[in-house]
Design an enzyme around this catalytic site. Structure first.
Site, PDB file in Angstrom:
ATOM      1  N   LYS A   1     -39.810  36.329 -33.015  1.00 28.53           N
ATOM      2  CA  LYS A   1     -38.364  36.182 -33.186  1.00 28.53           C
ATOM      3  C   LYS A   1     -37.874  37.381 -33.978  1.00 28.53           C
ATOM      4  O   LYS A   1     -37.964  37.426 -35.206  1.00 28.53           O
ATOM      5  CB  LYS A   1     -38.004  34.898 -33.928  1.00 28.53           C
ATOM      6  CG  LYS A   1     -36.499  34.654 -33.863  1.00 28.53           C
ATOM      7  CD  LYS A   1     -35.948  33.879 -35.028  1.00 28.53           C
ATOM      8  CE  LYS A   1     -35.716  34.677 -36.262  1.00 28.53           C
ATOM      9  NZ  LYS A   1     -34.718  35.751 -36.154  1.00 28.53           N
TER      10      LYS A   1
ATOM     11  N   GLU B   1     -44.401  38.313 -46.278  1.00 29.43           N
ATOM     12  CA  GLU B   1     -44.150  39.639 -46.868  1.00 29.43           C
ATOM     13  C   GLU B   1     -42.696  39.635 -47.294  1.00 29.43           C
ATOM     14  O   GLU B   1     -41.799  39.652 -46.456  1.00 29.43           O
ATOM     15  CB  GLU B   1     -44.371  40.744 -45.817  1.00 29.43           C
ATOM     16  CG  GLU B   1     -45.779  40.839 -45.292  1.00 29.43           C
ATOM     17  CD  GLU B   1     -46.758  41.401 -46.318  1.00 29.43           C
ATOM     18  OE1 GLU B   1     -46.316  41.994 -47.322  1.00 29.43           O
ATOM     19  OE2 GLU B   1     -47.961  41.228 -46.110  1.00 29.43           O
TER      20      GLU B   1
ATOM     21  N   CYS C   1     -38.467  47.210 -48.582  1.00 30.40           N
ATOM     22  CA  CYS C   1     -38.974  46.276 -49.592  1.00 30.40           C
ATOM     23  C   CYS C   1     -39.722  46.976 -50.716  1.00 30.40           C
ATOM     24  O   CYS C   1     -39.685  46.548 -51.851  1.00 30.40           O
ATOM     25  CB  CYS C   1     -39.873  45.257 -48.917  1.00 30.40           C
ATOM     26  SG  CYS C   1     -41.158  46.038 -47.930  1.00 30.40           S
TER      27      CYS C   1
ATOM     28  N   GLU D   1     -33.421  42.056 -56.443  1.00 33.85           N
ATOM     29  CA  GLU D   1     -33.568  43.055 -55.387  1.00 33.85           C
ATOM     30  C   GLU D   1     -32.186  43.358 -54.808  1.00 33.85           C
ATOM     31  O   GLU D   1     -31.521  42.465 -54.290  1.00 33.85           O
ATOM     32  CB  GLU D   1     -34.474  42.520 -54.276  1.00 33.85           C
ATOM     33  CG  GLU D   1     -34.702  43.551 -53.191  1.00 33.85           C
ATOM     34  CD  GLU D   1     -35.553  43.019 -52.055  1.00 33.85           C
ATOM     35  OE1 GLU D   1     -35.243  41.936 -51.523  1.00 33.85           O
ATOM     36  OE2 GLU D   1     -36.518  43.703 -51.687  1.00 33.85           O
TER      37      GLU D   1
HETATM   38  P1  NAD Z   1     -33.919  37.445 -44.094  1.00 35.33           P
HETATM   39  O1  NAD Z   1     -34.927  36.684 -44.850  1.00 35.33           O
HETATM   40  O2  NAD Z   1     -32.520  36.998 -44.141  1.00 35.33           O
HETATM   41  O3  NAD Z   1     -34.310  37.488 -42.541  1.00 35.33           O
HETATM   42  C1  NAD Z   1     -35.574  37.911 -42.067  1.00 35.33           C
HETATM   43  C2  NAD Z   1     -35.852  37.250 -40.753  1.00 35.33           C
HETATM   44  O4  NAD Z   1     -35.999  35.852 -40.964  1.00 35.33           O
HETATM   45  C3  NAD Z   1     -34.753  37.394 -39.705  1.00 35.33           C
HETATM   46  O5  NAD Z   1     -35.355  37.445 -38.425  1.00 35.33           O
HETATM   47  C4  NAD Z   1     -33.967  36.102 -39.876  1.00 35.33           C
HETATM   48  O6  NAD Z   1     -33.271  35.741 -38.701  1.00 35.33           O
HETATM   49  C5  NAD Z   1     -35.072  35.119 -40.189  1.00 35.33           C
HETATM   50  N1  NAD Z   1     -34.702  33.981 -41.009  1.00 35.33           N
HETATM   51  C6  NAD Z   1     -33.804  33.942 -42.027  1.00 35.33           C
HETATM   52  N2  NAD Z   1     -33.778  32.718 -42.568  1.00 35.33           N
HETATM   53  C7  NAD Z   1     -34.674  31.965 -41.896  1.00 35.33           C
HETATM   54  C8  NAD Z   1     -35.099  30.607 -41.999  1.00 35.33           C
HETATM   55  N3  NAD Z   1     -34.582  29.791 -42.910  1.00 35.33           N
HETATM   56  N4  NAD Z   1     -36.056  30.161 -41.152  1.00 35.33           N
HETATM   57  C9  NAD Z   1     -36.602  30.999 -40.238  1.00 35.33           C
HETATM   58  N5  NAD Z   1     -36.222  32.290 -40.072  1.00 35.33           N
HETATM   59  C10 NAD Z   1     -35.269  32.761 -40.903  1.00 35.33           C
HETATM   60  O7  NAD Z   1     -34.112  38.934 -44.599  1.00 35.33           O
HETATM   61  P2  NAD Z   1     -33.345  40.208 -44.120  1.00 35.33           P
HETATM   62  O8  NAD Z   1     -32.030  40.248 -44.832  1.00 35.33           O
HETATM   63  O9  NAD Z   1     -33.344  40.336 -42.645  1.00 35.33           O
HETATM   64  O10 NAD Z   1     -34.322  41.361 -44.675  1.00 35.33           O
HETATM   65  C11 NAD Z   1     -34.275  41.836 -45.953  1.00 35.33           C
HETATM   66  C12 NAD Z   1     -35.370  41.250 -46.823  1.00 35.33           C
HETATM   67  O11 NAD Z   1     -36.659  41.459 -46.233  1.00 35.33           O
HETATM   68  C13 NAD Z   1     -35.456  41.920 -48.173  1.00 35.33           C
HETATM   69  O12 NAD Z   1     -35.544  40.947 -49.183  1.00 35.33           O
HETATM   70  C14 NAD Z   1     -36.732  42.734 -48.121  1.00 35.33           C
HETATM   71  O13 NAD Z   1     -37.335  42.983 -49.328  1.00 35.33           O
HETATM   72  C15 NAD Z   1     -37.584  41.928 -47.209  1.00 35.33           C
HETATM   73  N6  NAD Z   1     -38.592  42.787 -46.582  1.00 35.33           N
HETATM   74  C16 NAD Z   1     -39.896  42.660 -46.988  1.00 35.33           C
HETATM   75  C17 NAD Z   1     -40.879  43.485 -46.463  1.00 35.33           C
HETATM   76  C18 NAD Z   1     -42.307  43.356 -46.898  1.00 35.33           C
HETATM   77  O14 NAD Z   1     -43.193  43.818 -46.190  1.00 35.33           O
HETATM   78  N7  NAD Z   1     -42.604  42.745 -48.028  1.00 35.33           N
HETATM   79  C19 NAD Z   1     -40.541  44.421 -45.494  1.00 35.33           C
HETATM   80  C20 NAD Z   1     -39.212  44.536 -45.101  1.00 35.33           C
HETATM   81  C21 NAD Z   1     -38.241  43.691 -45.648  1.00 35.33           C
END
Ligand code: NAD
Length: 487
Positions: free
Chosen positions: A186, A260, A294, A393
């Site tokens: 997804k 992650e 991240c 963050e």
């Molecule tokens: P997000 O958590 O809002 O979304 C990430 C993904 O999860 C998207 O595909 C979203 O549609 C899905 N999602 C959101 N809520 C969900 C739920 N309740 N159930 C299932 N799926 C859900 O994050 P974002 O705003 O897209 O990305 C930014 C965040 O990602 C930042 O906090 C960043 O640090 C983190 N990030 C971490 C890494 C790592 O490797 N540690 C890498 C990149 C980004």
């Protein structure tokens, strides 16, 4: 800058879902939109998977796992399939870099450099499984034979964010497929294009039907997928808030989960560090992809007595960053990816001011860029450890510079975070750097630079996640251990 930014050729909107080895028409009538971060114009509208589409994808992945050949193939045969995928991805790297830049606003000079990680990951896991001990022969005390075998964990949901859409998916798909799992991906609703390119490569590589499926959807679709009883494991990259929710949902049926999540990583400059030598890596890694990475080094710790020397150097360089059209090869920083990202970042900049921190550079919107989600690269000084801008963050180009008096205080400040993803130590003495690295409660640390290498494990301590991606540890996310005794 040319504000008539029109990605050429315009990205083609995906129309179908890749499910069970075929391109199926959506059952759902819902749609998703991709908006240009540079022009704020609608780039594409495309179908969003609903529950019935997700059911089909999980059923296809289930069938491919329970009855298909993939999990039971000798590793060398799976490796051959992964290498074909890598070769096909390799041919499409320009397209992948372009899709990343157009959807996310990451500079093309950077995305062109990084896209090679995708085929690298597929080749790395192909090579690894040819020698990895899937079967370990052991002996009991009574002399009896034991085989400890690693079996694929099952059907995996791969849920990824928008900032580095394909690399974060490749980590999961390459390792998961190598282990013998099947996958329902997804992608993030804002950045679907690369997942489609990967699906086309997997189809062309001739991997068995159903081993890889895509269902683009937003949060609700993600939640539906995570709750699905047909999913054995969830591999998630995204925010800590969503990660906690997913972990709680998975706990209910003890589905396997790897996370992650976010970070607030520290760059510790020890008192013997050569600041000029540290500058190039700090310039790249304190605000990569407009700070939307991240592992960004968003807290810089400098010795109190060398603060001015550091600020003169760093602020001079940050104010010279070339912000503009990410498709221009000379651009060093593009816009933030979405309007909501800019609102979030500007909210943190306001919070920093309100809490009494000083804006040493940036803090506003760059002049002459009236369209697009641009903000200036921003550095705060006079910050104290409890401030929101130091603890949370921000996910934008906002860095805090903190001072310390001795190494104990440096370690304490570096660890004063609910996160523990990454970090860096700069010093003239690598062994001293190693000692500081061992004190930092984070999943990775680089001495005198910043390295994230897909062939080595990456992941978080504390609220930055559970499990590791990359390296052999990344394969372990996708296997269960089974012990077979010969009585
Ligand atoms: P997000 O958590 O809002 O979304 C990430 C993904 O999860 C998207 O595909 C979203 O549609 C899905 N999602 C959101 N809520 C969900 C739920 N309740 N159930 C299932 N799926 C859900 O994050 P974002 O705003 O897209 O990305 C930014 C965040 O990602 C930042 O906090 C960043 O640090 C983190 N990030 C971490 C890494 C790592 O490797 N540690 C890498 C990149 C980004």
């Amino acid at each position: 800058m040319n504000m008539m930014h029109r990605p050429q050729p315009a990205p083609k909107a995906p129309e179908r879902f890749f499910i069970g080895g075929r391109w199926l028409d959506p059952i759902s009538r819902q749609t998703l939109k991709v908006v240009s971060p540079v022009t704020e114009e609608l780039l594409i509208t495309y179908p969003e998977a609903g529950p019935a589409d997700i059911d089909r994808a999980v059923a296809a992945a289930r069938d491919a796992f329970d009855r298909g050949p993939w999990p039971r193939l000798p590793p060398a045969e799976r490796a051959a399939g992964l290498r074909r995928v890598a070769d096909l991805l390799e041919r499409r790297l320009d397209e992948i870099a372009n899709a990343w830049t157009v959807q996310v606003g990451a500079p093309i000079s950077l995305t062109r450099k990084l896209v090679g990680q995708n085929p690298t990951l597929f080749r790395y896991y192909a090579d690894l499984i040819e020698t990895w001990p899937f079967v370990d022969e052991r002996k009991r005390d009574d002399g009896g034979r034991v085989r400890v075998v690693k079996e694929p964990v099952g059907v995996c949901a791969a849920i990824t964010p928008w900032n580095a859409p394909l690399v974060l998916l490749s980590y999961k798909v390459a390792a998961g497929l190598a282990a013998g799992c099947t996958i329902v991906a997804k992608p993030s609703p804002e950045t679907p294009l690369e997942a489609y390119i990967l699906a086309e490569c997997i189809e062309e590589a001739g991997l068995p039907a159903g081993v890889f499926n895509i269902v683009p959807a937003g949060r609700e679709g993600g939640d539906y997928l995570v709750r699905h009883k047909g999913i054995d494991k969830v591999a998630f990259t995204g925010s800590t808030a969503a990660g906690k929710h997913i972990a709680a949902v998975c706990a209910d049926r003890l589905a396997r989960v790897s996370l992650e999540l976010g970070g607030k990583s520290a760059a510790v400059l020890l008192d013997d560090a050569d600041f000029a030598a540290a500058l190039p890596s700090l310039m790249v890694y304190t605000m990569p992809i407009t700070g939307q990475v991240c592992f960004s080094l968003t807290r810089i710790l400098v010795p109190e007595r060398r603060e001015k020397e550091f600020l003169d150097l760093y602020l001079g360089a940050v104010s010279g960053i070339k912000v503009g059209d990410p498709l221009d090869p000379a651009t060093q920083m593009g816009p933030l990816t979405m309007a909501r990202q800019r609102d979030r970042v500007e909210g943190y900049i306001r919070a920093g001011r309100a809490e009494g921190a000083r804006i040493a550079c940036g803090g506003g919107r760059p002049r002459g860029l009236d369209r697009g989600y641009f903000v200036e690269p921003t550095v705060f000084t006079d910050v104290t450890p409890h401030m929101k801008i130091v603890q949370e963050e921000i996910f934008g180009p906002v860095v805090s510079v903190l001072t310390y008096r001795d190494e104990d205080e440096a370690a304490e400040k570096a660890n004063n975070s609910t996160y523990g993803l990454s970090g860096a130590v700069y010093t003239a003495d690598p062994e001293r750097g190693y000692r500081m690295a061992r004190r930092m409660r984070t999943g990775s640390v680089t001495i005198n630079g910043m390295i994230v290498d897909p062939k080595h494990p990456f992941g978080g301590f504390k609220q930055s996640g559970i499990g590791r991606e990359g390296g052999p540890e990344g394969l372990e996310n996708y296997v269960e251990t089974k012990t077979i005794h010969y009585a």
